[in-house]
Design an enzyme around this catalytic site. Structure first.
Site, mmCIF file in Angstrom:
data_model
loop_
_atom_site.group_PDB
_atom_site.id
_atom_site.type_symbol
_atom_site.label_atom_id
_atom_site.label_comp_id
_atom_site.label_asym_id
_atom_site.label_seq_id
_atom_site.Cartn_x
_atom_site.Cartn_y
_atom_site.Cartn_z
ATOM 1 C CE1 TYR A 293 28.360 8.596 -24.925
ATOM 2 C CE2 TYR A 293 27.837 8.728 -27.279
ATOM 3 C CZ TYR A 293 27.667 9.189 -25.985
ATOM 4 O OH TYR A 293 26.814 10.244 -25.737
ATOM 5 C CG ASP B 89 22.336 12.602 -19.140
ATOM 6 O OD1 ASP B 89 21.534 13.449 -18.685
ATOM 7 O OD2 ASP B 89 22.232 12.098 -20.275
ATOM 8 C CG ASP C 138 18.667 15.864 -20.655
ATOM 9 O OD1 ASP C 138 19.577 15.296 -20.019
ATOM 10 O OD2 ASP C 138 18.242 15.460 -21.761
ATOM 11 C CG HIS D 188 19.261 6.339 -21.779
ATOM 12 N ND1 HIS D 188 18.004 6.450 -22.293
ATOM 13 C CD2 HIS D 188 19.871 7.520 -22.087
ATOM 14 C CE1 HIS D 188 17.851 7.625 -22.887
ATOM 15 N NE2 HIS D 188 18.977 8.290 -22.780
ATOM 16 C CG HIS E 220 13.884 11.859 -24.397
ATOM 17 N ND1 HIS E 220 14.166 10.523 -24.269
ATOM 18 C CD2 HIS E 220 15.056 12.505 -24.150
ATOM 19 C CE1 HIS E 220 15.443 10.373 -23.942
ATOM 20 N NE2 HIS E 220 16.011 11.547 -23.874
ATOM 21 C CD GLU F 124 21.628 16.187 -22.360
ATOM 22 O OE1 GLU F 124 22.007 15.386 -21.491
ATOM 23 O OE2 GLU F 124 20.570 16.055 -23.007
ATOM 24 C CG HIS G 24 16.030 15.210 -26.275
ATOM 25 N ND1 HIS G 24 15.531 15.799 -25.142
ATOM 26 C CD2 HIS G 24 17.209 14.640 -25.897
ATOM 27 C CE1 HIS G 24 16.354 15.586 -24.121
ATOM 28 N NE2 HIS G 24 17.399 14.887 -24.557
ATOM 29 N NE ARG H 56 24.671 11.972 -22.852
ATOM 30 C CZ ARG H 56 24.802 10.715 -22.474
ATOM 31 N NH1 ARG H 56 25.415 9.842 -23.267
ATOM 32 N NH2 ARG H 56 24.328 10.303 -21.313
ATOM 33 C CD GLU I 64 21.304 14.572 -25.513
ATOM 34 O OE1 GLU I 64 21.836 13.688 -24.830
ATOM 35 O OE2 GLU I 64 20.099 14.850 -25.449
ATOM 36 C CG ASP J 255 -0.231 -0.093 2.518
ATOM 37 O OD1 ASP J 255 1.005 -0.290 2.501
ATOM 38 O OD2 ASP J 255 -0.888 0.017 3.562
ATOM 39 C CG HIS K 172 23.360 9.930 -29.000
ATOM 40 N ND1 HIS K 172 23.465 11.291 -29.033
ATOM 41 C CD2 HIS K 172 24.379 9.493 -28.200
ATOM 42 C CE1 HIS K 172 24.475 11.675 -28.263
ATOM 43 N NE2 HIS K 172 25.065 10.602 -27.760
HETATM 44 N N1 GLY Z 1 19.089 12.200 -20.203
HETATM 45 C C1 GLY Z 1 18.665 11.546 -21.381
HETATM 46 C C2 GLY Z 1 19.111 12.258 -22.576
HETATM 47 O O1 GLY Z 1 20.066 12.987 -22.532
HETATM 48 O O2 GLY Z 1 18.509 12.186 -23.603
HETATM 49 MN MN MN Z 2 19.179 14.725 -23.452
HETATM 50 MN MN MN Z 3 20.761 13.853 -20.762
#
Ligand code: GLY
Ligand code: MN
Ligand code: MN
Length: 436
Positions: A386, A258, A269, A241, A359, A406, A352, A404, A382, A37, A348
Site C-alpha cells: 500500500y 475484498d 474472504d 478496511h 476473523h 487474498e 487469519h 492485496r 493475504e 420497529d 498487517h
Molecule cells: N476482509 C477483511 C480481511 O481481509 O481481513
Molecule cells: Mn482476510
Molecule cells: Mn479480506
C-alpha cells in the site's frame, strides 16, 4: 447442512472441560433494531450457534458439569400463533427437541424463575462475561440472586469463569460439514468476483461494484455477506478496511475488491486487485507481481507442523527484496526486515482463521509461542502493498498504488488446499478475462 449430532457432540466436548460443580450459560443475543420497529436480519452469535444450531433470538443454553448430572438445558421462545402470523415460524420447545437435539427444553421466561434453584450446588459459572449488555444484565440478575441467598446463609457461585477461550479453541479445527459450508461460500464468491471483473469500467461507482458482487452472491445461493465488502478504487485501497464505497472508478486506476459471501453462517474472504480498464500499467504490474509472488510463496509454506508466523516471514522476505529492487526501500534486505522498514508499505499480518466469523475464533500463539498449522484449520493468506498517494519518499509513479491478493486455504495432511484456486490472479489471466 449441519446435523444435530454435530452440535450435541460439541456440547459434550465442552461439558467435559468444565470444572466440577460448575454450570455454563450462553444466551442468544437479542434481535437488533435498525431504526424504529425495523430489524436488521437476525444473525445468531457465532458461539451460540456453534453450540446449539439455534438461529432464533431469545434463547439460552445451560450445561452442567458431569458431577452435577451433566444436564443440557435449553430455554427458548414458546410458539405463538399471533407472532408467527407476522414473523414466521418459531421453533418452540418441541422444535428445539426435534431439530436441535435437546432433551430438556423450557420457555425462555422460565430462565429467571429456574435460575435460583439451578444454581443451588454450583460453585462456578462459565459464561462469556463482560461481552455485551445482555450478559452484564444477566450477571446483575445472578448477583441479585446471590445476595438473597447470602442472606439465607447459602454460599453460591464463588467464581465467574470466561468460557470464551474454551469455545474459541474448539472452533479452530473445522469439521467436514464446516469446511463444506466454507467451500460453498468460497465457490459463490469466486463466481461473484469473476462477474465483478467483467462488469468493471471507468465511471461506475464503487457501490455499483459492491451491488454486482452482492447480486451474484445471492444468485448463487448466498444471501448474506460475511462482512461489508471493501471496494476501493486507486489510493482508497491504501485504507485497509475502506467501506465507504462511494467514489467513481477511474481510468488508469486499480480496483481492490475484498468481498466474501457467507453460507450457513460460514464466511469466505477473498481479495482481488485488477485494473479498472482491464490493462495494468507498467508500475502497477511490477507491484502486483511482487505481491503475487509473495502470496504464492506464503501459501506454499503452509503444511501441518509449520509455525503460523513462518508464512509471514516468507512473504516479508520476498516483499522486502522486491521493494529494494524497485527502489522503494534502500539498504540491505536483512537490516530492512530487522528494522521493520516494510511497515511503510505492508502493515498487517499474513492472514487469519476463517469460519463462523471472518476473523475467526482462536489464538495464534500458545504460551507466547506461535502455534503450528494443523489439519482442518482454515485460514486466509493475504499479503499486500500500500503506497500512499502523498508518500513523497517514493518515486511519483508508485504513489497511490494499493494491492492485496487474498485466498482461502484449508490445511490438509500434505499441505494446503486453496479453496479459492479457481479465481484467476495472474496479470495475463486477468487481462485476458477482462478483454473477453
Ligand atoms: N476482509 C477483511 C480481511 O481481509 O481481513
Ligand atoms: Mn482476510
Ligand atoms: Mn479480506
Amino acid at each position: 447442512m449441519f446435523k444435530k449430532e454435530e452440535f450435541q457432540a460439541r456440547r459434550l466436548a465442552l461439558q467435559a472441560q468444565l470444572n466440577p460443580k460448575s454450570m455454563m450459560i450462553l444466551m442468544a443475543k437479542p434481535h437488533p433494531f435498525r431504526n424504529a420497529d425495523t430489524h436488521y436480519p437476525y444473525r445468531p452469535d457465532s458461539n451460540f450457534f456453534y453450540m446449539t444450531g439455534c438461529e432464533e433470538p431469545e434463547a439460552a443454553l445451560l450445561l452442567f458439569s458431569k458431577d452435577l448430572g451433566g444436564r443440557a438445558l435449553f430455554f427458548n421462545r414458546p410458539r405463538d400463533p399471533s407472532l408467527e402470523r407476522w414473523m414466521g415460524f418459531m421453533l418452540g420447545q418441541e422444535g428445539a427437541k426435534e431439530q436441535l437435539g435437546f432433551e430438556e427444553t423450557y420457555p425462555i421466561a422460565e430462565l429467571n424463575t429456574q435460575l435460583p434453584e439451578l444454581l443451588q450446588r454450583v460453585d462456578a459459572v462459565y459464561g462469556p462475561w463482560g461481552q455485551s449488555e445482555a450478559w452484564d444484565n444477566l450477571v446483575f440478575r445472578m448477583q441479585a440472586e446471590l445476595k438473597k441467598k447470602v442472606r439465607r446463609g447459602v454460599t453460591w457461585p464463588r467464581e465467574f469463569i470466561d468460557v470464551q477461550n474454551l469455545i474459541d479453541e474448539m472452533r479452530v479445527i473445522k469439521s467436514e460439514a464446516e469446511i463444506a459450508a466454507i467451500r460453498y461460500a468460497v465457490n459463490t464468491s469466486v463466481k461473484a468476483h469473476q462477474e465483478v471483473m467483467k462488469y468493471s469500467r471507468p465511471g461506475l461507482y464503487e457501490y455499483q461494484i459492491e451491488a454486482c458482487f452482492v447480486y451474484h452472491s445471492g444468485l448463487n445461493n448466498c444471501r448474506y455477506q460475511a462482512y461489508s465488502p471493501i471496494v476501493a478504487n486507486g489510493a482508497n485501497a491504501c485504507i485497509l478496511h475502506y467501506e465507504q464505497n462511494s467514489e467513481p472508478l477511474q481510468e488508469g486506476d486499480l480496483l481492490l475488491i475484498d468481498a466474501g459471501a457467507e453460507k450457513n453462517y460460514y464466511a469466505s474472504d477473498i481479495t482481488r486487485t485488477f485494473p479498472v480498464n482491464g490493462k495494468f500499467s507498467e508500475a502497477q504490474k511490477l507491484i502486483y507481481e511482487l505481491v503475487l509472488e509473495a502470496q504464492l510463496a506464503g501459501i506454499e509454506s503452509i503444511r501441518p507442523g509449520v509455525v503460523w508466523n513462518q508464512t509471514q516471514q516468507v512473504m516479508l522476505k520476498i516483499l522486502t527484496e522486491g521493494l529494494v529492487e524497485l527502489g522503494l526501500l534502500k539498504g540491505s534486505v536483512d537490516s530492512l526486515i530487522e528494522s521493520k522498514a516494510y511497515l511503510q508499505f505492508y502493515m498487517h499480518g499474513s492472514g487469519h482463521f476463517l469460519g463462523l466469523d471472518v476473523h475467526d475464533a482462536g489464538t495464534y500463539k500458545k504460551a507466547e509461542q506461535w502455534r503450528c498449522y494443523e489439519v482442518g484449520m482454515v485460514l486466509t493468506v493475504e499479503p499486500g502493498l500500500y503506497i500512499d498517494a502523498d508518500d513523497l519518499s517514493v518515486d511519483p509513479r508508485w504513489r497511490g498504488i494499493g494491492i492485496r491478493i487474498e485466498d482461502d486455504i484449508v490445511v490438509t495432511k500434505t499441505g494446503a488446499e486453496v479453496l479459492s484456486q479457481n479465481l484467476i490472479k495472474t496479470v495475463a489471466d486477468i487481462e485476458a478475462w477482462m478483454a473477453a
